[in-house]
Scaffold this motif. Structure first.
Motif, PDB file in Angstrom:
ATOM      1  N   TRP A   1       0.828  -1.202   0.000  1.00  0.00           N
ATOM      2  CA  TRP A   1       0.000   0.000   0.000  1.00  0.00           C
ATOM      3  C   TRP A   1       0.868   1.259   0.000  1.00  0.00           C
ATOM      4  CZ3 TRP A   1      -4.215   2.266  -1.193  1.00  0.00           C
ATOM      5  CH2 TRP A   1      -4.585   3.472  -0.605  1.00  0.00           C
ATOM      6  N   THR A   2       1.971   1.231   0.733  1.00  0.00           N
ATOM      7  CA  THR A   2       2.859   2.390   0.756  1.00  0.00           C
ATOM      8  C   THR A   2       3.388   2.701  -0.637  1.00  0.00           C
ATOM      9  OG1 THR A   2       3.507   1.867   3.025  1.00  0.00           O
ATOM     10  CG2 THR A   2       4.955   3.333   1.790  1.00  0.00           C
ATOM     11  N   TRP A   3       3.685   1.645  -1.398  1.00  0.00           N
ATOM     12  CA  TRP A   3       4.191   1.854  -2.761  1.00  0.00           C
ATOM     13  C   TRP A   3       3.063   2.179  -3.736  1.00  0.00           C
ATOM     14  CZ3 TRP A   3       3.090  -1.217  -7.090  1.00  0.00           C
ATOM     15  CH2 TRP A   3       3.800  -0.884  -8.244  1.00  0.00           C
ATOM     16  N   ALA A   4       2.026   1.337  -3.736  1.00  0.00           N
ATOM     17  CA  ALA A   4       0.950   1.509  -4.714  1.00  0.00           C
ATOM     18  C   ALA A   4       0.066   2.700  -4.378  1.00  0.00           C
ATOM     19  CB  ALA A   4       0.102   0.239  -4.789  1.00  0.00           C
ATOM     20  N   GLY A   5      -0.129   2.978  -3.082  1.00  0.00           N
ATOM     21  CA  GLY A   5      -0.991   4.091  -2.700  1.00  0.00           C
ATOM     22  C   GLY A   5      -0.462   5.419  -3.193  1.00  0.00           C
ATOM     23  N   ARG A   6       0.834   5.635  -3.041  1.00  0.00           N
ATOM     24  CA  ARG A   6       1.418   6.885  -3.528  1.00  0.00           C
ATOM     25  C   ARG A   6       1.280   7.027  -5.033  1.00  0.00           C
ATOM     26  NH1 ARG A   6       7.220   6.811  -0.322  1.00  0.00           N
ATOM     27  NH2 ARG A   6       6.427   7.247   1.782  1.00  0.00           N
TER      28      ARG A   6
ATOM     29  N   PHE B   1      -3.185   5.747  -5.870  1.00  0.00           N
ATOM     30  CA  PHE B   1      -4.282   6.282  -5.056  1.00  0.00           C
ATOM     31  C   PHE B   1      -3.772   7.411  -4.158  1.00  0.00           C
ATOM     32  CE2 PHE B   1      -4.756   1.659  -5.608  1.00  0.00           C
ATOM     33  CZ  PHE B   1      -5.917   1.615  -6.366  1.00  0.00           C
ATOM     34  N   PRO B   2      -3.238   8.476  -4.736  1.00  0.00           N
ATOM     35  CA  PRO B   2      -2.608   9.516  -3.903  1.00  0.00           C
ATOM     36  C   PRO B   2      -3.575  10.193  -2.938  1.00  0.00           C
ATOM     37  CG  PRO B   2      -2.826  10.246  -6.184  1.00  0.00           C
ATOM     38  CD  PRO B   2      -3.149   8.795  -6.170  1.00  0.00           C
ATOM     39  N   LEU B   3      -4.825  10.398  -3.349  1.00  0.00           N
ATOM     40  CA  LEU B   3      -5.784  11.055  -2.456  1.00  0.00           C
ATOM     41  C   LEU B   3      -6.088  10.178  -1.247  1.00  0.00           C
ATOM     42  CD1 LEU B   3      -8.301  12.595  -5.032  1.00  0.00           C
ATOM     43  CD2 LEU B   3      -6.410  13.720  -3.856  1.00  0.00           C
TER      44      LEU B   3
ATOM     45  N   ARG C   1     -12.405  14.122 -10.382  1.00  0.00           N
ATOM     46  CA  ARG C   1     -11.996  13.279 -11.504  1.00  0.00           C
ATOM     47  C   ARG C   1     -10.930  12.275 -11.074  1.00  0.00           C
ATOM     48  NH1 ARG C   1     -10.214  16.557 -16.662  1.00  0.00           N
ATOM     49  NH2 ARG C   1     -12.303  17.383 -16.253  1.00  0.00           N
ATOM     50  N   GLU C   2      -9.975  12.750 -10.269  1.00  0.00           N
ATOM     51  CA  GLU C   2      -8.932  11.849  -9.780  1.00  0.00           C
ATOM     52  C   GLU C   2      -9.516  10.791  -8.852  1.00  0.00           C
ATOM     53  OE1 GLU C   2      -5.319  10.081  -9.362  1.00  0.00           O
ATOM     54  OE2 GLU C   2      -5.915  11.654 -10.771  1.00  0.00           O
TER      55      GLU C   2
ATOM     56  N   ASN D   1     -12.479   9.555  -9.055  1.00  0.00           N
ATOM     57  CA  ASN D   1     -13.148   8.583  -9.915  1.00  0.00           C
ATOM     58  C   ASN D   1     -12.143   7.583 -10.477  1.00  0.00           C
ATOM     59  OD1 ASN D   1     -15.797   7.897 -11.076  1.00  0.00           O
ATOM     60  ND2 ASN D   1     -14.817   8.319 -13.036  1.00  0.00           N
ATOM     61  N   PHE D   2     -10.955   8.082 -10.840  1.00  0.00           N
ATOM     62  CA  PHE D   2      -9.904   7.177 -11.310  1.00  0.00           C
ATOM     63  C   PHE D   2      -9.439   6.246 -10.192  1.00  0.00           C
ATOM     64  CE2 PHE D   2      -9.096  10.361 -14.771  1.00  0.00           C
ATOM     65  CZ  PHE D   2      -9.354   9.494 -15.821  1.00  0.00           C
ATOM     66  N   HIS D   3      -9.452   6.732  -8.956  1.00  0.00           N
ATOM     67  CA  HIS D   3      -9.105   5.873  -7.823  1.00  0.00           C
ATOM     68  C   HIS D   3     -10.029   4.664  -7.766  1.00  0.00           C
ATOM     69  CE1 HIS D   3      -6.343   8.856  -6.709  1.00  0.00           C
ATOM     70  NE2 HIS D   3      -6.434   8.784  -5.389  1.00  0.00           N
ATOM     71  N   TRP D   4     -11.329   4.925  -7.839  1.00  0.00           N
ATOM     72  CA  TRP D   4     -12.300   3.829  -7.773  1.00  0.00           C
ATOM     73  C   TRP D   4     -12.166   2.905  -8.977  1.00  0.00           C
ATOM     74  CZ3 TRP D   4     -14.712   2.535  -3.541  1.00  0.00           C
ATOM     75  CH2 TRP D   4     -14.966   3.491  -2.564  1.00  0.00           C
ATOM     76  N   LEU D   5     -11.858   3.489 -10.129  1.00  0.00           N
ATOM     77  CA  LEU D   5     -11.700   2.671 -11.331  1.00  0.00           C
ATOM     78  C   LEU D   5     -10.496   1.738 -11.191  1.00  0.00           C
ATOM     79  CD1 LEU D   5     -12.939   2.250 -14.152  1.00  0.00           C
ATOM     80  CD2 LEU D   5     -11.294   3.906 -15.031  1.00  0.00           C
TER      81      LEU D   5
END
Length: 552
Positions: free
Chosen positions: A177-182, A185-187, A264-265, A267-271
């Motif tokens: 999560w630390t790697w992929a979240g940044r 999923f930055p928000l 918009r960002e 929405n991309f997070h959920w996608l």
């Protein structure tokens, strides 16, 4: 040394199982090993934890489920079969068994491993939970020895394994999560920098990691250069937009633009999250069918034989299922995995189609919940691992539905743009209609009942007036013509084989008997369909519809 340890293990078992035996323990220990109230109590406790702790509580429950669901079958059960240690009541028939005598192996104890894993996860999330979870895990482990089904070493090794792989799992997922979240999923990562640490602990860990990050200066030079470039670009943009702050209206406009970008960002997070969940389900289903846990069903078996003898049709089904199994077996060999390979692929494709459709028409968050609701539907879940005609039927039904909707919407947008009559005909979404006809044809070649989708389209045109304008264009009629071509293979085959399919359907429908109304069968059918379509989901859907239609 080994003999001494085994004798010690046996002596401890006799002491706990026989010397400590008492009426209270004979009642309490079987309850600790398992009872009918265990699952409801876990559900209630999980609901309370999620209600009280929100995100951290939900993550804690999720991690416990993952630790138990993955650790028990993959680690504990594998070690059990590898070691193959018999239960203590096998060499010691005089052992007192209070929960029955099973034929499975003894080392390690799954009960002890699962409880230790749950205790470890709870401790990592909520440090004070050890005061309750550790005694509970110890009591469950002790009950397994008292009940006569495990040695002391079984529960000790099981507890150590459970706590160990639970801690490793939490740590590994948190690092991912630390790697992929940044990156993706930055928000969300800004709000939740760690999956299990509190905000203060996460900041402290970040400070500890700074020296190691500094040592990778040369390796990360290109990344840092990009970051510096973005930083200077942001500063330049900030200065450039500084003049916009002179008026309140311009400030509001800038704030609205930022909110729009964030939405918009988001929405991309959920996608992206939807893609990840679909991929996880896809891999899990492939692993499941690869494990050969269940044998081929009767339909899969004889349709497998069909795939070895290609034909235009078969006595009870169109040729689609035979083609699908032919593809799977030619990719992965003449095996059960090859027969079922396309089922998870088709299910994943349907999920992606639904996710992207709702992301485009509404929000990706709604699309993800639709995918999860479909996944929780028993009928669709079974179809995700069994290669039957229903799997292909749902795929092509969905494709035809989505492409038909795209055709209607494209024509609407064209008309709304003020196009002339000629241009409106040119932009009447001919390509989507041609695709709709193709999907309708392939659906009928997969299952005959897909022909009812034509009736659904007709009802759609009747109920929605704007769509009826499409009937004045060539698109829908071309789609109907393409769909009609799918009848030819079955007509040719039946003409060559004495109309075997017609005879089969005639006999199955019981048309030779007089019709009479049977309410019992109707009720059974409706209840069975409700069960297969997930009663909880249908109840929520009905409540939502009633709430939506309620006058304000």
């Amino acid at each position: 040394m080994t003999a001494w340890l085994q004798s010690l293990d046996a002596a401890l078992f006799r002491f706990i199982n026989q010397s400590l035996s008492n009426p209270l323990g004979d009642w309490l220990m079987p309850v600790l090993s398992g009872n009918k109230l265990f699952v409801p109590m876990v559900i209630v406790a999980s609901a309370v934890l999620i209600w009280k702790q929100r995100t951290r509580g939900a993550l804690c429950v999720l991690f416990i489920l993952l630790a138990v669901a993955l650790g028990d079958p993959l680690i504990i059960n594998s070690i059990k079969h590898a070691v193959a240690r018999p239960r203590p009541f096998v060499p010691m028939p005089e052992a007192i068994t209070l929960v029955g005598r099973t034929s499975s192996f003894s080392l390690p104890s799954a009960h002890a491993a699962n409880m230790a894993a749950a205790a470890m996860v709870a401790f990592l999330f909520f440090r004070g939970s050890w005061r309750f979870m550790v005694p509970l895990a110890a009591a469950v482990a002790f009950s397994r020895v008292y009940n006569g089904v495990h040695y002391v070493s079984d529960v000790l090794i099981g507890a150590a394994l459970g706590a160990g792989y639970a801690a490793v799992m939490v740590w590994a997922l948190d690092r991912c999560w630390t790697w992929a979240g940044r990156k993706w999923f930055p928000l969300w990562w800004a709000r939740l920098p760690s999956l299990y640490l509190t905000a203060g602990d996460a900041v402290a860990r970040h400070r500890r990691d700074r020296p190691r990050l500094a040592m990778r200066w040369r390796k990360d030079a290109p990344t840092r250069a990009d970051a510096l470039a973005k930083r200077w670009a942001m500063r330049f943009t900030t200065r450039l937009l500084g003049g916009l702050r002179e008026t309140i209206a311009e400030r509001q406009k800038a704030r609205a633009a930022v909110e729009e970008l964030e939405a918009r960002e988001l929405n991309f997070h959920w996608l992206r999250l939807g893609y990840i969940i679909i991929a996880v389900f896809f891999l899990a289903r492939l692993a499941y069918i690869g494990s050969s846990t269940i044998e081929l069903s009767e339909d899969e078996a004889y349709q497998w034989q069909w795939s070895k003898h290609p034909a235009l049709a078969y006595y009870s089904k169109p040729p689609g299922i035979a083609v699908a199994q032919w593809i799977g077996t030619h990719l992965w060999g003449d095996t059960a995995f090859g027969v079922r390979f396309l089922a998870p692929c088709v299910t994943a494709l349907i999920s992606v189609l639904l996710l992207r459709f709702f992301a485009r028409e509404a929000t990706a968050k709604l699309g993800l919940f639709v995918v999860l609701a479909a996944t929780a539907t028993p009928l669709l879940s079974v179809g995700a691992v069994l290669m039957t005609v229903d799997c292909l039927s749902v795929l092509f039904w969905t494709l035809a539905m989505l492409s038909g909707w795209q055709a209607v919407r494209s024509a609407e947008h064209c008309s709304a743009g003020g196009a002339s009559v000629l241009n409106a005909e040119q932009c009447s979404a001919l390509r989507p209609w041609l695709l709709t006809g193709l999907w309708l044809a392939l659906g009928f070649l997969s299952k005959n009942t897909n022909a009812f989708q034509l009736a659904c389209f007709a009802l759609f045109f009747v109920l929605w007036k704007p769509a009826r304008a499409q009937l004045r264009t060539a698109g829908p009629w071309l789609a109907l013509g393409i769909a009609a071509l799918a009848v030819l293979p079955q007509l040719v085959w039946n003409a060559q084989h004495g109309w075997a399919t017609v005879e089969h359907l005639h006999n199955r429908a019981g048309l030779t008997q007089a019709w009479k109304f049977t309410p019992n069968y109707l009720i059974d059918f409706v209840l069975a369909e409700l069960a297969l379509l997930n009663p909880a989901f249908l109840s929520y859907f009905g409540a939502t519809v009633m709430k939506t239609n309620r006058p304000s």
